[in-house]
Each structure stands twice: as structure tokens, then as C-alpha cells.
Design a protein around this motif. Structure first.
Motif, PDB file in Angstrom:
ATOM      1  N   THR A   2      40.522  40.891  60.799  1.00  0.00           N
ATOM      2  CA  THR A   2      40.693  40.366  59.578  1.00  0.00           C
ATOM      3  C   THR A   2      40.462  40.815  58.553  1.00  0.00           C
ATOM      4  OG1 THR A   2      38.786  38.798  59.516  1.00  0.00           O
ATOM      5  CG2 THR A   2      40.583  37.668  60.272  1.00  0.00           C
ATOM      6  N   ALA A   3      41.216  40.991  56.815  1.00  0.00           N
ATOM      7  CA  ALA A   3      40.864  41.502  56.308  1.00  0.00           C
ATOM      8  C   ALA A   3      39.759  41.291  55.109  1.00  0.00           C
ATOM      9  CB  ALA A   3      41.860  41.487  54.991  1.00  0.00           C
ATOM     10  N   THR A   4      38.311  41.934  55.060  1.00  0.00           N
ATOM     11  CA  THR A   4      37.493  41.452  54.511  1.00  0.00           C
ATOM     12  C   THR A   4      37.618  41.311  52.812  1.00  0.00           C
ATOM     13  OG1 THR A   4      36.032  43.176  55.656  1.00  0.00           O
ATOM     14  CG2 THR A   4      35.501  42.072  53.716  1.00  0.00           C
ATOM     15  N   GLN A   5      36.652  39.787  52.429  1.00  0.00           N
ATOM     16  CA  GLN A   5      37.360  40.257  51.069  1.00  0.00           C
ATOM     17  C   GLN A   5      36.066  39.687  50.213  1.00  0.00           C
ATOM     18  OE1 GLN A   5      39.188  36.100  51.266  1.00  0.00           O
ATOM     19  NE2 GLN A   5      41.163  36.618  51.928  1.00  0.00           N
ATOM     20  N   PHE A   6      36.440  40.871  49.060  1.00  0.00           N
ATOM     21  CA  PHE A   6      34.962  40.577  48.627  1.00  0.00           C
ATOM     22  C   PHE A   6      35.587  39.240  46.745  1.00  0.00           C
ATOM     23  CE2 PHE A   6      35.416  44.339  50.980  1.00  0.00           C
ATOM     24  CZ  PHE A   6      33.862  44.768  51.034  1.00  0.00           C
ATOM     25  N   ALA A   7      34.414  39.383  46.843  1.00  0.00           N
ATOM     26  CA  ALA A   7      34.006  38.104  45.616  1.00  0.00           C
ATOM     27  C   ALA A   7      33.462  38.655  44.699  1.00  0.00           C
ATOM     28  CB  ALA A   7      33.695  36.481  46.363  1.00  0.00           C
TER      29      ALA A   7
END
Length: 77
Positions: A2-7
Motif C-alpha cells: 500500500t502507498a503511504t499517505q502523508f497529511a
């Protein structure tokens, strides 16, 4: 995988007054470090108030200059 998501992080939005206090605190911290380095190098340091700055609205602040003497130098009165 899964792709890491950054907020985006919420950045503090300090007031003008808080920024002014932070600037003075940071400058005082740097000054204290410089005094410690001068002492470690064999100097005595005295901070002397030279004036008091007023803004005309009841706010004021002391202004200082350092007096630096080599180790063993006599202090003048």
C-alpha cells in the motif's frame, strides 16, 4: 504493497505578540550561550543596561551592551 499517505501537519499560527516574545527568548538564549563560550575562553562578561526604550504607549524594554574583560583584568568602577 500500500502507498503511504502523508497529511499536512497543522502549523501553529502564533500571534504577533507571541512571535515577539519568541524572538526575544531566542535571542536571550543565544546571548547566554555566547556568554558561556566567552567564559570558557577565559573572559569575564558583564551585561550593562545602556538605555530603556519606550514606545509611548506604556511599553518599555531595557537595552544592553556587553563589557568583556580578559581573565585577570581589573574591573574599573
Amino acid at each position: 504493497m500500500t502507498a503511504t499517505q502523508f497529511a499536512p501537519a497543522a502549523m501553529p499560527n502564533p500571534t504577533d505578540q507571541q512571535r515577539a516574545v519568541d524572538r526575544v527568548a531566542e535571542a536571550a538564549h543565544r546571548l547566554n550561550e555566547a556568554v558561556q563560550r566567552a567564559i570558557a575562553a577565559g573572559y569575564s562578561v558583564e551585561l550593562v543596561r545602556t538605555s530603556r526604550h519606550h514606545d509611548g504607549a506604556g511599553n518599555w524594554g531595557d537595552q544592553i551592551v556587553p563589557t568583556v574583560r580578559p581573565n585577570g583584568a581589573a574591573k574599573s568602577a
